[in-house]
Design a protein around this motif. Structure first.
Motif, short mmCIF file in Angstrom:
data_model
loop_
_atom_site.label_atom_id
_atom_site.label_comp_id
_atom_site.label_asym_id
_atom_site.label_seq_id
_atom_site.Cartn_x
_atom_site.Cartn_y
_atom_site.Cartn_z
N GLY A 310 0.83 -1.19 0.00
CA GLY A 310 0.00 0.00 0.00
C GLY A 310 0.87 1.25 0.00
O GLY A 310 1.85 1.33 0.74
N VAL A 311 0.53 2.23 -0.86
CA VAL A 311 1.29 3.47 -0.95
C VAL A 311 0.31 4.63 -0.86
O VAL A 311 -0.71 4.65 -1.56
N ALA A 312 0.60 5.58 0.01
CA ALA A 312 -0.24 6.77 0.17
C ALA A 312 0.67 7.99 0.31
O ALA A 312 1.80 7.89 0.77
N ASP A 322 -3.01 11.15 -2.38
CA ASP A 322 -3.14 10.07 -3.37
C ASP A 322 -2.95 8.74 -2.66
O ASP A 322 -2.27 8.64 -1.64
N THR A 323 -3.58 7.70 -3.21
CA THR A 323 -3.44 6.33 -2.70
C THR A 323 -3.43 5.38 -3.88
O THR A 323 -3.97 5.68 -4.94
N ASN A 324 -2.80 4.22 -3.69
CA ASN A 324 -2.84 3.20 -4.74
C ASN A 324 -3.98 2.21 -4.44
O ASN A 324 -4.59 2.25 -3.36
N PRO A 325 -4.30 1.31 -5.38
CA PRO A 325 -5.45 0.41 -5.18
C PRO A 325 -5.36 -0.44 -3.91
O PRO A 325 -6.38 -0.77 -3.31
N ARG A 326 -4.13 -0.82 -3.49
CA ARG A 326 -4.02 -1.68 -2.31
C ARG A 326 -4.48 -0.94 -1.06
O ARG A 326 -5.16 -1.50 -0.20
N ALA A 401 5.48 16.77 1.95
CA ALA A 401 4.52 15.65 2.03
C ALA A 401 5.24 14.47 2.65
O ALA A 401 6.45 14.50 2.91
N ALA A 402 4.47 13.42 2.92
CA ALA A 402 5.02 12.16 3.43
C ALA A 402 4.52 11.03 2.55
O ALA A 402 3.32 10.95 2.24
N ILE A 403 5.44 10.17 2.12
CA ILE A 403 5.08 8.96 1.37
C ILE A 403 5.04 7.81 2.36
O ILE A 403 6.03 7.53 3.06
N VAL A 404 3.91 7.13 2.43
CA VAL A 404 3.71 6.06 3.40
C VAL A 404 3.60 4.74 2.65
O VAL A 404 2.77 4.59 1.75
N ILE A 405 4.47 3.80 2.98
CA ILE A 405 4.43 2.45 2.41
C ILE A 405 3.88 1.51 3.49
O ILE A 405 4.39 1.45 4.61
N ILE A 406 2.82 0.78 3.14
CA ILE A 406 2.10 -0.06 4.10
C ILE A 406 2.18 -1.51 3.63
O ILE A 406 1.93 -1.82 2.46
N GLU A 407 2.53 -2.41 4.56
CA GLU A 407 2.65 -3.83 4.24
C GLU A 407 1.80 -4.63 5.23
O GLU A 407 1.84 -4.39 6.43
N ASP A 408 1.05 -5.59 4.69
CA ASP A 408 0.26 -6.49 5.53
C ASP A 408 1.19 -7.59 6.06
O ASP A 408 1.66 -8.44 5.30
N VAL A 409 1.49 -7.54 7.36
CA VAL A 409 2.44 -8.48 7.97
C VAL A 409 1.72 -9.46 8.89
O VAL A 409 2.36 -10.05 9.77
N THR A 410 0.41 -9.65 8.67
CA THR A 410 -0.35 -10.53 9.57
C THR A 410 0.22 -11.94 9.55
O THR A 410 0.50 -12.53 10.61
#
Length: 795
Positions: A310-312, A322-326, A401-410
């Motif tokens: 995920g990228v926002a 802005d956000t990507n589809p994830r 701005a801040a670029i946020v990378i999000i990963e599902d680590v469940t």
């Protein structure tokens, strides 16, 4: 003056006839020249704007590539430094990333002592591992990155791969502790190949120079260059010292011929042609720029949309840009243009102010990369997300701005938790197994001497009752040790092929007596249940422990149901349940309608000595024993429970290929419990040796007792008569019981052996399972147990 003279003077002073047309022609030529100069100037200004647009497009494309790579390198560095990635996984992820990004030569992991410990890809770069960062540029940049706690680029230098390149060093900190750096090495030539399109190359000679104008990368020109329109612009961060240089190619014919043709045509359609030509040039240039920028943006968007993360992008006012589809899939609330305090999609409840631990707000405040892992509960499903927030800086270093990378680590966190739980259980198991040997030896001394003393007492002796209490306590202690060994999966077993239905049928009556008449026990055998392979005594132990726990959970009245069946688990099921392995399993289910358990209790359910029962009512070893037995036999346990709604234990045992045999009939050996054969008894513990010798002597055997394997070998060599049976301890100093048996059998091939031990240590049993034909007696044992084992080995 006469009139004639005046006329003559006027005639001589009059202008020539050709002067007027000449002046008009000169004026026209001047106008044409001025117009031509203006047209040439306009054309050159247009060409100059094109060169500037090309330069800015290449620069922005390079910055986008470097920023995207930097965000990934930062995330990879943090995970490697904090132990989330082992060397193999780091090598795999790094190699794939380098393969997908041609501008990268390799990725280096550097420990806190500035020594390279890993490189991806490893092939062709093995000689880098172990080198120190002593080269001037890497040394300067890496120290600066550690000091200022930010990514730092090097100036151009020659890397050992033989190309002109530069590096970026990403530092990793844990608080104030410096953990190491992750360095990415870039080839200038490969970077230009990625960010410079064919259209730009067709129009310009693209090269890279340093601050002094010395070429870093200078391709060979393919045409005549217009040096008057050279354009230099910053390609990478200013500290890198590299500038992009574009020199446009001279288009068309030479300048003089161009002017001549323009002058010839200018008299006819100068205004119309020049106007249309200029308009066409400007429109085409604008379209080319738009197409190039659109292609670059589409490429960057494609990478972001399909990266699997995920990228926002969030501005300083916490407005989502802005956000990507994830991200939109995971967090529908994160709509672009919406202001979300404290990144609300990660919060369990709405807040009015930004929380201090929010990595996005921290990055927007201090311009430093921050990371955090958040757990989100939505629609009854708990997911864990790791987010890394990186700043976007303008030319003056301000955070825009801040670029946020999000990963599902469940899944990753679940696997780590399961691995940690398995390690803890294995450590407890090793401790239990190690203690069992010495403890069983002490219990053997207590139990054996108590039995010998009880045999010497008369029926009316007052001491007999006390001795019976000692025997009972020793038996109960032996049972506790047996449960510990079962949990540790070090209990010696004699497995056989079992029909679950037939075996459980024989224990239902015993289980009903165990739980009491006030609780209904329902037995539901399945059809065509697959056979399993395990020790029947272990199956009885599992059923007894589960039924006793169910009885205590039910209380006064209730129901307990025992069921059997079949089940097959595929890869998808096992991916969601890390404990399981794909295959066919026979299922044994024990359910009750008792009080149930909460999540905290279930998390510690199989820990030894953990119990929810009151003091004196439970040891906390029942379910730990069940867990050890099931895992020893290659099976798995799944628990379903909710407070007030009962509990279900589902045990999955691997399907065995062979058909199950019928339960063996009881072997009555009471009449043959004595004998007069010659026995060689070997035990290194003197008290156990004398006690076992006394037991065997009372049973009528002739006993040769020795306190060590060496003494036993010497006694066997001197003894002229036969030795019918070797009775030996398994674990002894200098030589174990199996080696002693092998050496004696070389001299006496007909010699049989009975092993005895408090803990097999896998010397005579592989993973706790006896091989066919091996006779074993578990300590502590009674005189009856010893007599039966000796006769079984002899007969």
């Amino acid at each position: 003056m006469k009139v004639a003279d005046v006329k003559r003077w006027r005639a001589t002073k009059a202008l020539p006839v050709w002067l007027g047309p000449a002046l008009w022609g000169l004026a026209l030529l001047s106008v044409f020249a001025v117009y031509l100069g203006l047209a040439q100037r306009s054309a050159r200004l247009t060409l100059q704007r094109e060169v500037g647009l090309d330069a800015r497009m290449v620069r922005e494309s390079a910055r986008l590539h470097l920023q995207t790579n930097l965000d990934y390198l930062d995330m990879l560095a943090a995970e490697r430094a904090h132990g989330a990635l082992d060397a193999v996984t780091f090598q795999d992820l790094g190699s794939r990333f380098v393969a997908d990004h041609p501008e990268l030569i390799c990725i280096n992991w550097v420990e806190a002592d500035f020594v390279i410990t890993d490189v991806a890809p490893r092939e062709g770069n093995e000689h880098i591992i172990g080198l120190s960062l002593i080269l001037p540029e890497p040394k300067r940049a890496s120290r600066l990155a550690m000091t200022e706690r930010r990514p730092v680029y090097t100036r151009a230098f020659d890397v050992i791969q033989g190309v002109r390149a530069f590096e970026v060093w990403v530092p990793v900190f844990d608080g104030d502790t410096f953990l190491g750096l992750l360095g990415g090495a870039y080839s200038y030539e490969n970077l230009l190949g990625v960010v410079v399109g064919q259209g730009v190359r067709a129009r310009n000679l693209v090269s890279v120079v340093d601050d002094a104008g010395v070429p870093i990368v200078d391709p060979v020109a393919t045409g005549v260059l217009d040096r008057t329109l050279e354009r230099e612009i910053e390609l990478t961060p200013s500290e890198n010292g590299a500038r992009l240089k574009l020199s446009p190619y001279v288009r068309g014919m030479s300048g003089h011929l161009m002017r001549g043709l323009e002058l010839a045509c200018l008299a006819l359609v100068v205004g119309m042609v020049l106007a249309m030509w200029r308009l066409r040039r400007e429109v085409d240039a604008h379209r080319r720029t738009e197409r190039a920028l659109g292609a670059s943006e589409a490429k960057a968007r494609g990478i972001i949309d399909h990266v699997g993360l995920g990228v926002a992008v969030v501005d300083p006012e916490m407005v989502v840009l802005d956000t990507n589809p994830r991200v939109r899939e995971w967090f529908p609330i994160a709509d672009p243009g919406r202001q979300l305090h404290c990144f609300e999609w990660f919060c369990q409840e709405k807040r009015d102010n930004v929380c201090e631990e929010c990595p996005v707000s921290r990055t927007l405040r201090d311009g430093v990369v921050h990371a955090a892992t958040r757990t989100v509960l939505r629609d009854g499903v708990t997911r864990s997300y790791h987010q890394v927030s990186s700043p976007v800086l303008d030319e003056e270093g301000r955070v825009t701005a801040a670029i946020v990378i999000i990963e599902d680590v469940t899944e990753r966190l679940a696997a780590q938790a399961q691995a940690s739980q398995n390690q803890k259980m294995e450590a407890i198991g090793r401790l239990a197994g190690g203690v069992a040997h010495d403890f069983n030896n002490m219990l053997q001394v207590i139990l054996g001497h108590a039995e010998l003393a009880l045999d010497e007492c008369g029926p009316d002796d007052a001491v007999a009752g006390n001795i019976r209490e000692i025997v009972g306590a020793a038996d109960r202690s032996a049972g506790l040790v047996a449960q510990l060994l079962a949990f540790a999966r070090r209990q010696v077993t004699a497995p056989r092929n079992l029909d679950l239905n037939a075996t459980i049928d024989g224990t239902i009556t015993m289980l009903q007596r165990l739980i009491g008449e006030n609780i209904a026990l329902e037995w539901r055998p399945g059809d065509d249940v697959w056979p399993v392979r395990m020790d029947p005594a272990q199956l009885d132990q599992v059923l007894a422990n589960l039924c006793v726990n169910a009885r205590d959970a039910v209380g006064d009245t209730g129901n307990i149901v025992i069921e059997t069946g079949n089940g097959a688990f595929d890869e998808a099921w096992c991916a969601a349940n890390p404990d399981f392995k794909p295959g066919d399993y026979a299922l044994l289910t024990v359910s009750d309608d008792g009080c149930g358990m909460d999540r905290e209790t279930q998390a510690r359910l199989f820990e030894p000595f953990f119990t929810t029962k009151s003091l004196g009512r439970g040891t906390g070893l029942g379910l730990a024993t069940v867990y050890g037995i099931v895992r020893q036999n290659g099976g798995f346990i799944k628990v379903y429970s909710e407070p007030g709604r009962g509990t279900t234990f589902r045990i999955c045992l691997p399907r065995h290929a062979e058909e199950a045999a019928l339960p063996p009939a009881e072997d009555a050996m009471a009449a043959a419990a004595t004998g007069n054969e010659v026995l060689l008894l070997v035990e290194d513990e003197p008290r156990l040796l004398s006690m076992a010798q006394a037991m065997l002597t009372r049973l009528g055997y002739r006993v040769v007792a020795q306190g060590s394997p060496e003494a036993a070998l010497a006694a066997a060599a001197q003894l002229e008569g036969p030795i019918d049976l070797l009775v030996t301890d398994v674990i002894m100093p200098g030589m174990d019981g199996r080696e002693l048996s092998r050496r004696l059998c070389e001299r006496r091939p007909d010699l049989r052996t009975l092993f005895m031990s408090g803990y097999s240590g896998n010397i005579i049993a592989h993973h706790g399972v006896l091989e066919p034909g091996v006779h074993f007696l578990q300590k502590p044992f009674t005189t009856r147990d010893l007599a039966a084992a000796v006769r079984a080995a002899l007969d």
